[in-house]
Design a protein around this motif. Sequence first.
Motif, PDB file in Angstrom:
ATOM      1  N   ILE A 120       0.833  -1.205   0.000  1.00 37.78           N
ATOM      2  CA  ILE A 120       0.000   0.000   0.000  1.00 37.78           C
ATOM      3  C   ILE A 120       0.868   1.257   0.000  1.00 37.78           C
ATOM      4  N   PHE A 121       2.063   1.151   0.617  1.00 41.39           N
ATOM      5  CA  PHE A 121       2.923   2.336   0.709  1.00 41.39           C
ATOM      6  C   PHE A 121       3.399   2.747  -0.689  1.00 41.39           C
ATOM      7  N   THR A 122       3.787   1.749  -1.475  1.00 42.09           N
ATOM      8  CA  THR A 122       4.221   2.020  -2.847  1.00 42.09           C
ATOM      9  C   THR A 122       3.047   2.559  -3.657  1.00 42.09           C
ATOM     10  N   LEU A 170       0.879  12.218   2.843  1.00 43.81           N
ATOM     11  CA  LEU A 170       0.857  11.873   4.273  1.00 43.81           C
ATOM     12  C   LEU A 170       0.553  10.375   4.406  1.00 43.81           C
ATOM     13  N   ALA A 171       0.877   9.637   3.349  1.00 44.86           N
ATOM     14  CA  ALA A 171       0.583   8.198   3.319  1.00 44.86           C
ATOM     15  C   ALA A 171       1.793   7.416   3.837  1.00 44.86           C
ATOM     16  N   GLN A 172       2.736   7.159   2.957  1.00 46.32           N
ATOM     17  CA  GLN A 172       3.918   6.382   3.358  1.00 46.32           C
ATOM     18  C   GLN A 172       4.651   7.103   4.500  1.00 46.32           C
ATOM     19  N   GLY A 173       5.081   6.324   5.488  1.00 47.24           N
ATOM     20  CA  GLY A 173       5.707   6.938   6.660  1.00 47.24           C
ATOM     21  C   GLY A 173       7.181   7.225   6.446  1.00 47.24           C
ATOM     22  N   PHE A 174       7.488   8.461   6.113  1.00 47.87           N
ATOM     23  CA  PHE A 174       8.896   8.873   6.055  1.00 47.87           C
ATOM     24  C   PHE A 174       8.960  10.373   6.289  1.00 47.87           C
ATOM     25  N   ALA A 194      -1.834  -4.704  11.857  1.00 46.98           N
ATOM     26  CA  ALA A 194      -0.423  -5.062  11.986  1.00 46.98           C
ATOM     27  C   ALA A 194       0.369  -4.496  10.819  1.00 46.98           C
ATOM     28  N   TYR A 195       1.586  -4.104  11.106  1.00 46.60           N
ATOM     29  CA  TYR A 195       2.502  -3.632  10.059  1.00 46.60           C
ATOM     30  C   TYR A 195       2.580  -4.698   8.962  1.00 46.60           C
ATOM     31  N   ASP A 196       2.667  -4.248   7.731  1.00 50.84           N
ATOM     32  CA  ASP A 196       2.389  -5.166   6.614  1.00 50.84           C
ATOM     33  C   ASP A 196       3.425  -6.246   6.363  1.00 50.84           C
ATOM     34  N   HIS A 254       2.980   1.889  18.301  1.00 53.28           N
ATOM     35  CA  HIS A 254       2.392   1.059  17.266  1.00 53.28           C
ATOM     36  C   HIS A 254       2.075   1.788  15.959  1.00 53.28           C
ATOM     37  N   ASN A 255       2.466   1.153  14.885  1.00 51.02           N
ATOM     38  CA  ASN A 255       2.062   1.561  13.544  1.00 51.02           C
ATOM     39  C   ASN A 255       0.992   0.567  13.105  1.00 51.02           C
ATOM     40  N   PRO A 256      -0.237   0.951  12.766  1.00 51.60           N
ATOM     41  CA  PRO A 256      -0.688   2.300  12.450  1.00 51.60           C
ATOM     42  C   PRO A 256      -1.478   3.023  13.546  1.00 51.60           C
ATOM     43  N   VAL A 292      10.612   0.032  16.658  1.00 52.97           N
ATOM     44  CA  VAL A 292      11.275   1.034  15.809  1.00 52.97           C
ATOM     45  C   VAL A 292      10.912   2.472  16.184  1.00 52.97           C
ATOM     46  N   TYR A 293       9.753   2.669  16.833  1.00 53.05           N
ATOM     47  CA  TYR A 293       9.360   4.044  17.217  1.00 53.05           C
ATOM     48  C   TYR A 293       9.673   4.332  18.684  1.00 53.05           C
ATOM     49  N   GLU A 294      10.649   3.649  19.237  1.00 51.55           N
ATOM     50  CA  GLU A 294      10.950   3.779  20.677  1.00 51.55           C
ATOM     51  C   GLU A 294      11.187   5.220  21.122  1.00 51.55           C
ATOM     52  N   GLY A 328      16.239   4.323  11.142  1.00 51.33           N
ATOM     53  CA  GLY A 328      15.531   5.082  10.112  1.00 51.33           C
ATOM     54  C   GLY A 328      14.588   6.113  10.707  1.00 51.33           C
ATOM     55  N   LYS A 329      13.867   5.709  11.760  1.00 54.16           N
ATOM     56  CA  LYS A 329      12.870   6.595  12.376  1.00 54.16           C
ATOM     57  C   LYS A 329      13.549   7.602  13.295  1.00 54.16           C
ATOM     58  N   THR A 330      14.609   7.178  13.932  1.00 56.76           N
ATOM     59  CA  THR A 330      15.223   7.979  14.988  1.00 56.76           C
ATOM     60  C   THR A 330      16.062   9.122  14.427  1.00 56.76           C
ATOM     61  N   PHE A 351       4.909   8.277  14.301  1.00 54.50           N
ATOM     62  CA  PHE A 351       4.564   9.543  13.632  1.00 54.50           C
ATOM     63  C   PHE A 351       3.299   9.416  12.808  1.00 54.50           C
ATOM     64  N   PHE A 352       2.351   8.639  13.363  1.00 53.63           N
ATOM     65  CA  PHE A 352       1.083   8.445  12.674  1.00 53.63           C
ATOM     66  C   PHE A 352      -0.096   8.885  13.533  1.00 53.63           C
ATOM     67  N   GLN A 353      -1.084   9.474  12.863  1.00 58.20           N
ATOM     68  CA  GLN A 353      -2.345   9.800  13.520  1.00 58.20           C
ATOM     69  C   GLN A 353      -3.464   9.117  12.738  1.00 58.20           C
ATOM     70  N   LEU A 371      -8.551   6.397   8.516  1.00 61.10           N
ATOM     71  CA  LEU A 371      -7.388   6.683   7.672  1.00 61.10           C
ATOM     72  C   LEU A 371      -6.192   6.972   8.558  1.00 61.10           C
ATOM     73  N   ARG A 372      -5.013   6.647   8.054  1.00 60.82           N
ATOM     74  CA  ARG A 372      -3.778   6.962   8.780  1.00 60.82           C
ATOM     75  C   ARG A 372      -3.049   8.100   8.077  1.00 60.82           C
ATOM     76  N   PHE A 373      -2.738   9.127   8.840  1.00 63.36           N
ATOM     77  CA  PHE A 373      -1.947  10.241   8.304  1.00 63.36           C
ATOM     78  C   PHE A 373      -0.576  10.236   8.967  1.00 63.36           C
TER      79      PHE A 373
HETATM   80  N1  GLN Z   1       6.852   1.825   7.521  1.00 66.30           N
HETATM   81  C1  GLN Z   1       6.432   2.851   6.641  1.00 66.30           C
HETATM   82  C2  GLN Z   1       4.954   3.097   6.847  1.00 66.30           C
HETATM   83  O1  GLN Z   1       4.337   2.493   7.666  1.00 66.30           O
HETATM   84  C3  GLN Z   1       6.651   2.517   5.191  1.00 66.30           C
HETATM   85  C4  GLN Z   1       7.703   1.549   4.890  1.00 66.30           C
HETATM   86  C5  GLN Z   1       7.578   1.055   3.486  1.00 66.30           C
HETATM   87  O2  GLN Z   1       7.258   1.803   2.588  1.00 66.30           O
HETATM   88  N2  GLN Z   1       7.778  -0.202   3.316  1.00 66.30           N
HETATM   89  O3  GLN Z   1       4.397   3.908   6.166  1.00 66.30           O
END
Ligand code: GLN
Length: 386
Positions: A18-20, A34-38, A123-125, A172-174, A203-205, A234-236, A318-320, A363-365
């Motif tokens: 979904i991120f791609t 505000l989709a993919q988390g970066f 759950a994270y994908d 937790h993501n998301p 990862v979001y510690e 990556g997140k830190t 970093f998600f709402q 939705l996750r932003f």
């Molecule tokens: N972890 C990031 C997210 O939740 C994306 C990582 C990825 O694109 N694989 O959005």
Amino acid sequence: MLLKAGFRSKLPRVGTTIFTKMSRLAEEHKAINLAQGFPEFDCAPELQKLVGKYIAQGKNQYAPMAGVMALREAIAKKVFIATSKEYHPETEITITSGATEALYVALSTVVHPGDEVIVFEPAYDSYVPAIELNGGIPVFVTLHPQYDWIDWQDVRSKIGPRTKAVIINTPHNPTGNVWKLSDLQELASIAEKHDLIVISDEVYEHIIFDGREHISTASIPELAGRTFLCGSFGKTFHTTGWKIGYCLAPKQLTAEFRKIHQFLVFSVVTPIQFAMAEYLEEPEHYLGLSAFYQQKRDLFNHAIGDIGFTLKSSEGSFFQNVSYEKLTDENDRQLAERLTIEAGVASIPVSVFYNEITNYQTLRFCFAKNDDTLLRAAELLGKVVW
Ligand code: GLN
Ligand code: PMP
């Protein structure tokens, strides 16, 4: 060439993530992503200089299979300061290609065909495909995207003779939820009783809000002795593109983990490991992150405050998540697409983090963006005709 027998997919239910997909759609429609988390912002110039320094010093050949020792030592020190748990750099810490590799290898180390793994959803994908590729069976504990508490009775009821492991993620993501000490204690008692392995995605510690503290599995001895703790820089450090992570686990588990890690990637990018080791010496480089992101969460939530979404303020990550159930009946996949195309704001439909199609209308932003980007996104969302 087409095979006569056709090709038998190992992941028949999996497509492009979904991120791609959402990042591509956002690009096509010039939408705010505000989709993919970066993060939208760059990492510190000092960290960039350190990478340059180590490249210039010729740290450009294979790193040791388990990771550059200076980095393993720096992680051991950082974790000890936070949790009083000692991980031995030689035998208990492995540097990985992002947390994604750490999670995959940990699951692969543990899961034999037919083994069950408890997965909290959403759950994270990457978790479920990693379980299934190893012949495992995910067993889901389903939580509402704005859940307040975990039904531990439900968790217990999902455990059977084939249960081998539990995978957890806090912050937790998301959902942005953070596990409490009581949750980790419940997990510890279940894991001990049924002799389960724990895979802990932390990862979001360093992104945790409103004075909460991240309670690491490392700080609970009953868990640390049976856990693969997976982390990521990556997140830190705003360096998601560098793909540097790590796995902490007791010696016996680490030895098995490394058997797989060595044939998956062998070792991880060398100069960046040296740079991270030096950069980690200064705790200020990561301890200010929660305040930095809390301001962004508050700015975004305030700016979308009048739209009519229902939300529970993110506790970490970093998600709402926002529920739009008072605004429209559309399902979240349709709405995420429509908002990208019509409003110019991309988000992630939270149903993709569930095994079965659900419609929690959420939705996750991602708010890891510059303030003006967040304000502009809120303004565009405010103009949507529901
Ligand atoms: N972890 C990031 C997210 O939740 C994306 C990582 C990825 O694109 N694989 O959005
Ligand atoms: N776990 C979670 C919960 C994540 O959100 C992510 C990435 N955003 C990862 C693991 C993967 O981390 P990495 O990019 O270090 O592979």
